[in-house]
Design a protein around this motif. Sequence first.
Motif, mmCIF file in Angstrom:
data_model
loop_
_atom_site.group_PDB
_atom_site.id
_atom_site.type_symbol
_atom_site.label_atom_id
_atom_site.label_comp_id
_atom_site.label_asym_id
_atom_site.label_seq_id
_atom_site.Cartn_x
_atom_site.Cartn_y
_atom_site.Cartn_z
ATOM 1 N N GLU A 1 -3.888 15.754 116.161
ATOM 2 C CA GLU A 1 -2.673 16.450 116.596
ATOM 3 C C GLU A 1 -1.494 16.083 115.692
ATOM 4 O OE1 GLU A 1 0.070 16.795 120.608
ATOM 5 O OE2 GLU A 1 -2.001 16.123 120.762
ATOM 6 N N ALA A 2 -1.364 14.802 115.373
ATOM 7 C CA ALA A 2 -0.293 14.373 114.468
ATOM 8 C C ALA A 2 -0.506 14.954 113.074
ATOM 9 C CB ALA A 2 -0.246 12.853 114.414
ATOM 10 N N ASN A 3 -1.747 15.023 112.640
ATOM 11 C CA ASN A 3 -2.057 15.599 111.333
ATOM 12 C C ASN A 3 -1.699 17.082 111.309
ATOM 13 O OD1 ASN A 3 -2.991 15.739 108.720
ATOM 14 N ND2 ASN A 3 -5.125 15.989 109.317
ATOM 15 N N TYR A 4 -1.973 17.793 112.397
ATOM 16 C CA TYR A 4 -1.628 19.206 112.474
ATOM 17 C C TYR A 4 -0.106 19.393 112.362
ATOM 18 C CZ TYR A 4 -0.529 23.719 114.498
ATOM 19 O OH TYR A 4 -0.008 24.961 114.717
ATOM 20 N N ILE A 5 0.650 18.564 113.055
ATOM 21 C CA ILE A 5 2.118 18.674 113.014
ATOM 22 C C ILE A 5 2.629 18.393 111.599
ATOM 23 C CG2 ILE A 5 4.242 17.608 113.853
ATOM 24 C CD1 ILE A 5 2.790 17.237 116.558
ATOM 25 N N LEU A 6 2.063 17.382 110.942
ATOM 26 C CA LEU A 6 2.468 17.059 109.577
ATOM 27 C C LEU A 6 2.144 18.205 108.622
ATOM 28 C CD1 LEU A 6 3.470 14.968 107.455
ATOM 29 C CD2 LEU A 6 1.068 14.302 107.223
ATOM 30 N N MET A 7 0.949 18.757 108.717
ATOM 31 C CA MET A 7 0.562 19.859 107.834
ATOM 32 C C MET A 7 1.425 21.091 108.081
ATOM 33 S SD MET A 7 -1.751 18.588 105.936
ATOM 34 C CE MET A 7 -2.708 19.853 105.194
ATOM 35 N N ARG A 8 1.761 21.343 109.327
ATOM 36 C CA ARG A 8 2.629 22.479 109.662
ATOM 37 C C ARG A 8 4.026 22.280 109.058
ATOM 38 N NH1 ARG A 8 2.741 27.726 111.393
ATOM 39 N NH2 ARG A 8 4.540 28.061 112.700
ATOM 40 N N ALA A 9 4.563 21.067 109.134
ATOM 41 C CA ALA A 9 5.876 20.780 108.555
ATOM 42 C C ALA A 9 5.845 20.947 107.041
ATOM 43 C CB ALA A 9 6.320 19.375 108.928
ATOM 44 N N GLN A 10 4.780 20.479 106.389
ATOM 45 C CA GLN A 10 4.660 20.652 104.946
ATOM 46 C C GLN A 10 4.578 22.118 104.564
ATOM 47 O OE1 GLN A 10 1.268 18.267 103.896
ATOM 48 N NE2 GLN A 10 2.475 16.396 103.701
ATOM 49 N N LEU A 11 3.888 22.907 105.352
ATOM 50 C CA LEU A 11 3.785 24.343 105.093
ATOM 51 C C LEU A 11 5.149 25.010 105.223
ATOM 52 C CD1 LEU A 11 1.915 26.791 104.584
ATOM 53 C CD2 LEU A 11 1.708 26.982 107.066
ATOM 54 N N LEU A 12 5.897 24.652 106.254
ATOM 55 C CA LEU A 12 7.222 25.243 106.431
ATOM 56 C C LEU A 12 8.173 24.848 105.306
ATOM 57 C CD1 LEU A 12 7.672 24.881 110.281
ATOM 58 C CD2 LEU A 12 7.136 26.945 108.984
ATOM 59 N N VAL A 13 8.090 23.603 104.840
ATOM 60 C CA VAL A 13 8.934 23.171 103.721
ATOM 61 C C VAL A 13 8.559 23.927 102.448
ATOM 62 C CG1 VAL A 13 9.425 21.201 102.204
ATOM 63 C CG2 VAL A 13 9.486 20.927 104.683
ATOM 64 N N SER A 14 7.282 24.138 102.240
ATOM 65 C CA SER A 14 6.879 24.887 101.040
ATOM 66 C C SER A 14 7.305 26.352 101.139
ATOM 67 C CB SER A 14 5.369 24.783 100.831
ATOM 68 O OG SER A 14 4.673 25.543 101.793
ATOM 69 N N TRP A 15 7.313 26.922 102.323
ATOM 70 C CA TRP A 15 7.792 28.310 102.481
ATOM 71 C C TRP A 15 9.282 28.400 102.188
ATOM 72 C CZ3 TRP A 15 5.259 30.027 107.725
ATOM 73 C CH2 TRP A 15 3.926 30.323 107.508
ATOM 74 N N ARG A 16 10.018 27.359 102.539
ATOM 75 C CA ARG A 16 11.466 27.379 102.334
ATOM 76 C C ARG A 16 11.817 27.416 100.847
ATOM 77 N NH1 ARG A 16 15.629 25.166 106.150
ATOM 78 N NH2 ARG A 16 17.550 25.384 104.969
ATOM 79 N N SER A 17 11.012 26.796 100.021
ATOM 80 C CA SER A 17 11.296 26.768 98.586
ATOM 81 C C SER A 17 10.913 28.074 97.887
ATOM 82 C CB SER A 17 10.569 25.600 97.929
ATOM 83 O OG SER A 17 9.168 25.806 98.002
ATOM 84 N N HIS A 18 10.090 28.896 98.507
ATOM 85 C CA HIS A 18 9.695 30.174 97.905
ATOM 86 C C HIS A 18 10.719 31.249 98.237
ATOM 87 C CE1 HIS A 18 6.124 28.355 96.624
ATOM 88 N NE2 HIS A 18 5.310 28.662 97.617
ATOM 89 N N PRO A 19 10.904 32.207 97.333
ATOM 90 C CA PRO A 19 11.838 33.296 97.632
ATOM 91 C C PRO A 19 11.294 34.182 98.756
ATOM 92 C CG PRO A 19 10.717 33.694 95.545
ATOM 93 C CD PRO A 19 10.313 32.317 96.009
ATOM 94 N N THR A 20 12.231 34.773 99.504
ATOM 95 C CA THR A 20 11.809 35.614 100.630
ATOM 96 C C THR A 20 11.519 37.038 100.215
ATOM 97 O OG1 THR A 20 14.117 36.086 101.125
ATOM 98 C CG2 THR A 20 13.084 34.249 102.299
ATOM 99 N N ALA A 21 12.110 37.472 99.116
ATOM 100 C CA ALA A 21 11.899 38.852 98.669
ATOM 101 C C ALA A 21 10.881 38.881 97.540
ATOM 102 C CB ALA A 21 13.224 39.433 98.193
ATOM 103 N N PRO A 22 10.199 40.020 97.376
ATOM 104 C CA PRO A 22 9.269 40.141 96.253
ATOM 105 C C PRO A 22 10.037 40.144 94.926
ATOM 106 C CG PRO A 22 9.334 42.175 97.534
ATOM 107 C CD PRO A 22 10.171 41.181 98.242
ATOM 108 N N PRO A 23 9.380 39.898 93.796
ATOM 109 C CA PRO A 23 10.054 39.712 92.512
ATOM 110 C C PRO A 23 11.084 40.761 92.100
ATOM 111 C CG PRO A 23 7.786 39.069 92.302
ATOM 112 C CD PRO A 23 7.959 39.609 93.687
#
Length: 108
Positions: free
Chosen positions: A68-90
């Motif tokens: 459960e803790a691993n799932y929460i950590l992986m989810r947080a890492q995924l959200l942080v990586s989404w934040r660094s990507h642009p929201t619109a297509p190129p």
Amino acid sequence: SDIGMAITLLIEALLSGDGYFECLRLSSRAVVGPLLMYGFMAVMVVLLLNMLIAMMAKTFDQVSEASEANYILMRAQLLVSWRSHPTAPPPLNLLGLPFAIISLLRSC
């Protein structure tokens, strides 16, 4: 009677293999000694199985909590990586460039 004696000898060899039961058979209480020994062995088997089940249950609980803790950590890492990507297509991500420049100038 021969089959019963053979089974008894096999159980005795399985339990000790050292001939301790021969001493019990030759004692004055030839019935009580083996009965106590068989009863003790049966209780020990039940207790050891109970301890094994308890250890396995504890390990399962620890793994479950860690997953459960691993799932929460992986989810947080995924959200942080989404934040660094642009929201619109190129082609459309250039539309956000003036806003980024203005917000960068305001922070200075």
